[in-house]
Design an enzyme around this catalytic site. Structure first.
Site, PDB file in Angstrom:
ATOM      1  N   SER A   1      11.628 -94.390  57.162  1.00 17.46           N
ATOM      2  CA  SER A   1      10.991 -93.286  57.631  1.00 17.46           C
ATOM      3  C   SER A   1      11.625 -92.679  58.829  1.00 17.46           C
ATOM      4  O   SER A   1      12.637 -92.485  58.734  1.00 17.46           O
ATOM      5  CB  SER A   1       9.295 -93.557  57.752  1.00 17.46           C
ATOM      6  OG  SER A   1       8.856 -92.414  57.998  1.00 17.46           O
TER       7      SER A   1
ATOM      8  N   ASP B   1       6.109 -90.197  47.125  1.00 16.05           N
ATOM      9  CA  ASP B   1       5.908 -90.404  48.631  1.00 16.05           C
ATOM     10  C   ASP B   1       5.243 -89.130  48.962  1.00 16.05           C
ATOM     11  O   ASP B   1       5.703 -87.994  48.802  1.00 16.05           O
ATOM     12  CB  ASP B   1       7.325 -90.495  49.149  1.00 16.05           C
ATOM     13  CG  ASP B   1       7.363 -90.659  50.679  1.00 16.05           C
ATOM     14  OD1 ASP B   1       6.188 -90.348  51.200  1.00 16.05           O
ATOM     15  OD2 ASP B   1       8.086 -91.570  51.317  1.00 16.05           O
TER      16      ASP B   1
ATOM     17  N   HIS C   1       4.765 -93.808  50.278  1.00 20.15           N
ATOM     18  CA  HIS C   1       5.448 -94.170  51.685  1.00 20.15           C
ATOM     19  C   HIS C   1       5.153 -95.240  52.293  1.00 20.15           C
ATOM     20  O   HIS C   1       4.242 -95.438  53.297  1.00 20.15           O
ATOM     21  CB  HIS C   1       5.102 -93.118  52.565  1.00 20.15           C
ATOM     22  CG  HIS C   1       5.725 -92.680  53.575  1.00 20.15           C
ATOM     23  ND1 HIS C   1       7.099 -91.967  53.801  1.00 20.15           N
ATOM     24  CD2 HIS C   1       5.863 -93.222  55.094  1.00 20.15           C
ATOM     25  CE1 HIS C   1       7.738 -92.102  55.040  1.00 20.15           C
ATOM     26  NE2 HIS C   1       7.007 -92.683  55.676  1.00 20.15           N
TER      27      HIS C   1
END
Length: 289
Positions: free
Chosen positions: A114, A240, A268
């Site tokens: 991320s 995601d 995610h």
């Protein structure tokens, strides 16, 4: 856990595996602590023959907080004025090279998830000579036309901080459900354990706000990524909701010779069911590099 003195800060870290093995450094995302790299996943990487290090980024977890810095004005930032932004992704990347120095790593494999993927990309731009390989997971290039969140995920990300422990834990559970993997669901007990652990270890929403400002102010890395020659693996979930899969595809397209690995049904997060496959891919990539 030990702490490293880095750029006038202290970074909390721990490690797995033998210090005699090649170093592999894990970089976590926005507001996420080192424990988000679960022990079982780290152990798989260490078993693959690497000295695995996970750490808290500045302003989060048990690393140094920068509460003496101004609170970012996100409205002004959105309007194009970055004057209130206290640091950038390049500063977070410099923390990693400082951690390398503190731990005696000349070069290392770096895996970022991320925002951690964004930091790792920036490191490959700023100090490619320090990287043995790069793995960017569920991340994006900074190009605003790719990797955009779904409305529900954006709303969850911008929800005001909870004012009680109980509400913070409930919010954490709901967040994990919101960004989780539809193809690999987690049980409620595991999500509650994570939310409780995260809150009770450290709770610092002001730091997460400054990190978010760093992401927004750092801009589009696409042109710079085209010059990167570090061996790169890009991993992304096709489901995601926070950083859409187009962000991963754009990252792989920008970095020459990058390998792209997509997982259907992954959101995610790094779902436990996929730990072996993801760890195997990282280990194989690092060994090849």
């Amino acid at each position: 856990m030990p702490r490293a003195r880095v750029n006038g800060l202290e970074l909390e870290y721990d490690s797995f595996g033998s210090p005699a093995d090649p170093p592999l450094v894990l970089v976590m995302g926005l507001g996420a602590q080192l424990v988000t790299w679960e022990v079982g996943f780290c152990a798989l990487l260490a078993e693959g023959g690497f000295h695995v290090v996970r750490f808290d980024n500045r302003d989060i977890g048990l690393s140094s907080y920068l509460d003496d810095l101004p609170t970012p004005d996100l409205a002004a930032l959105a309007a194009g004025d970055p004057a209130s932004v206290p640091y950038l992704l390049s500063d977070l990347a410099a923390d990693i090279t400082g951690l390398f120095d503190a731990l005696g790593f000349g070069r290392a494999h770096v895996v970022g998830a991320s925002m951690g993927g964004m930091i790792a990309q920036q490191l490959a731009i700023d100090a490619p000579e320090r990287l043995l390989s790069l793995t960017s997971i569920m991340s994006t290039t900074g190009d605003p036309s790719v990797g955009q969140p779904e409305p529900a995920a954006l709303a969850g990300l911008t929800r005001p901080p909870a004012t009680t422990r109980e509400q913070a834990i409930e919010d954490g559970v709901e967040w994990f459900k919101l960004v989780g993997s539809p193809g690999y669901p987690s049980d409620e007990e595991f999500l509650r354990m994570k939310a409780t652990r995260n809150h009770d270890r450290a709770n610092h929403p002001a730091g997460a706000l400054r990190q978010a400002a760093a992401v927004l102010a750092s801009g589009d890395r696409t042109a710079q990524l085209r010059e990167v020659r570090v061996p790169t693996l890009v991993i992304h979930g096709e489901s995601d909701p926070l950083i859409g899969v187009s962000g991963g595809k754009a990252t792989a397209a920008a970095i020459p010779a990058a390998e792209l690995l997509l997982f259907p049904g992954m959101g995610h997060e790094l779902p436990r069911q996929l730990w072996p496959a993801i760890a195997d891919a990282i280990v194989a990539h690092a060994r090849k590099a």
